[in-house]
Design an enzyme around this catalytic site. Structure first.
Site, PDB file in Angstrom:
ATOM      1  N   HIS A 152       0.834  -1.213   0.000  1.00  0.00           N
ATOM      2  CA  HIS A 152       0.000   0.000   0.000  1.00  0.00           C
ATOM      3  C   HIS A 152       0.865   1.259   0.000  1.00  0.00           C
ATOM      4  CE1 HIS A 152      -3.139  -2.872   1.144  1.00  0.00           C
ATOM      5  NE2 HIS A 152      -2.297  -3.278   2.077  1.00  0.00           N
ATOM      6  N   SER A 282      15.564  20.583 -14.891  1.00  0.00           N
ATOM      7  CA  SER A 282      14.456  21.528 -14.858  1.00  0.00           C
ATOM      8  C   SER A 282      14.940  22.868 -15.400  1.00  0.00           C
ATOM      9  CB  SER A 282      13.941  21.708 -13.420  1.00  0.00           C
ATOM     10  OG  SER A 282      13.068  22.827 -13.323  1.00  0.00           O
TER      11      SER A 282
END
Length: 472
Positions: A152, A282
């Site tokens: 999970h 970036s």
């Protein structure tokens, strides 16, 4: 490339030269011409009025395709196959009258597609095995390197870095099995006529069905197929396209899962995809190292999984012996599916070839959660030292909750110091630390990796490092 016209990014940015050539106009039309040669040769061999000289002239003009002539003719007659029959006849005038004898358009269009798709699948098979080979090396190198497991996406018991890679490999091996099944079960359409009845050849061969079967055997063998579909309409069953694109979609699903896992791990700085020396992460944040290759794998995989839906929708609406609403869709969805799978696997090769593990980060992450994972072992050690099992269990529960609460406030895990402060344990914090060797908590991971790789080894040993040539 013209800057004033749209071009598919799959062609301009992502796919290999091999795949671009395989789905080029040259490859398609040259394969049509090879099919016309094969038909003429079989008709000559079986006694129809086709001469050896005509077959030879057709063979001499497989590649000199006058696309301008074909385009002009198609504009006039609105039929691409007949435009190329006309153009081929201009190049081989003595054979112009026997080109396409007894055939319908799908003889060249469908059989050529089957030949090209088969070569595309063979090429993708090599690319898929290359990814598996990279992952096998990675899994073996890190088979005993403990890392935090997740269920999970929450911290769970420890696994190893190599064991996790075998999960990716297992998915890809399932894709390879599916791909091999598709390849092994590909059949040829042959030359079957307008509705699959071979009526035109019954006329040409004066009712001799054996000669028709032999003609199809000869044509099929020339292209490396040992079986034709036992029955057909005008086209080969469009279920074949559905099967092929489903196989490519499966590859995309597996690569997506792997790349997404890498993206999650790179967020935690545990694992990093290759990053070039001068690569910019970036435009605004110069410090960033974005997992751009893995992100691209996921992006392209989503496209391919959606593209694969075209084939079942097309296969489900084939009216009776044929309808033409498949043509425009297939011209786009099938080549783009192959080019996209090619791009995904090329990226996957790059990522898996240079996948970097930040072992100190991995170890630190392990150790942060290891006190919780080790509590059962600590409880057993406490019992050995005279403690009461039920009492120790309750102490662990309450101390764990308190330590977790502290961690949620940004503090370090202090579970061990809390447990050491409990007299019932009879252990110092240093003694507890000695129990916290991550390798004690990875179960059979190294053994599982070794056993898995032994099963995969014969497959990888047979893989060639060289990319296959187009073999039509």
């Amino acid at each position: 490339m013209s800057k004033g016209r749209y071009e598919s990014p799959l062609a301009s940015r992502y796919a290999s030269q091999f795949m671009l050539h395989l789905f080029s106009a040259d490859m398609r039309i040259q394969t049509w011409r090879r099919l016309w040669v094969a038909l003429a040769r079989a008709e000559h061999n079986l006694g129809l009025p086709v001469t050896a000289e005509q077959v030879a002239e057709l063979e001499a003009h497989l590649t000199d395709i006058d696309y301008e002539c074909a385009a002009a003719r198609e504009k006039e007659v609105r039929h691409d196959v007949m435009a190329h029959v006309y153009t081929y006849g201009k190049a081989a005038p003595s054979a112009a009258g026997i080109i396409h004898l007894g055939a319908t358009s799908c003889y060249v269009t469908d059989n050529a597609d089957l030949v090209i798709y088969r070569e595309g699948l063979r090429y993708l098979r090599g690319e898929l095995i290359a990814v598996l080979a990279n992952l096998a090396k990675f899994a073996d190198q890190y088979k005993a390197t403990p890392t935090l497991g997740y269920t999970h996406y929450q911290p769970a018991q420890l696994v190893t870095v190599g064991k996790r890679a075998t999960l990716w490999m297992q998915d890809l091996l399932a894709d390879l099995e599916e791909l091999d099944f598709v390849l092994d079960n590909m059949k040829f359409l042959g030359c079957r006529g307008t509705t699959g009845t071979e009526a035109s050849f019954m006329d040409l061969f004066e009712g001799d069905g054996e000669k028709i079967d032999e003609m199809n055997r000869q044509i099929s063998a020339e292209f490396g197929f040992d079986k034709c579909f036992p029955v057909c309409g005008q086209t080969y069953p469009r279920k074949v396209d559905s099967r092929i694109l489903n196989c490519l979609s499966s590859i995309a699903q597996s690569c997506y899962r792997m790349a997404n896992d890498i993206r999650l791990l790179q967020h935690d700085r545990q694992v990093e995809e290759p990053f070039e020396k001068n690569q910019i992460g970036s435009s605004a944040m110069a410090y960033k190292r974005n997992p751009m290759r893995s992100e691209r794998i996921c992006s392209l995989s989503r496209y391919l999984m959606a593209d694969a839906m075209n084939a079942p929708m097309t296969a489900s609406v084939q009216w009776l012996e044929r309808t033409l609403d498949d043509s425009a869709n297939r011209r786009i969805s099938m080549p783009e599916g192959f080019l996209c799978a090619d791009a995904i696997l090329r990226l996957a090769q790059n990522v898996t070839d240079g996948l970097h593990v930040n072992e100190k980060v991995v170890d630190r992450t392990c150790r942060e959660y290891l006190p919780f994972i080790a509590t059962e072992n600590l409880m057993m050690e406490g019992v050995k030292r005279g403690g009461d099992r039920q009492e120790l269990h309750e102490i662990i529960r309450t101390c764990s909750m308190a330590a977790t609460a502290k961690m949620k406030e940004g503090e370090k895990c202090d579970l061990l110091s809390r447990l050491a402060a409990e007299p019932a344990f009879g252990m110092t914090e240093a003694e507890m630390e000695a129990v916290l060797d991550p390798k004690l908590y990875i179960g059979r991971c190294p053994e599982q990796v070794e056993a898995f790789l032994r099963q995969v080894e014969p497959l990888l040993a047979d893989a060639s490092d060289e990319k296959p040539e187009i073999n039509l």
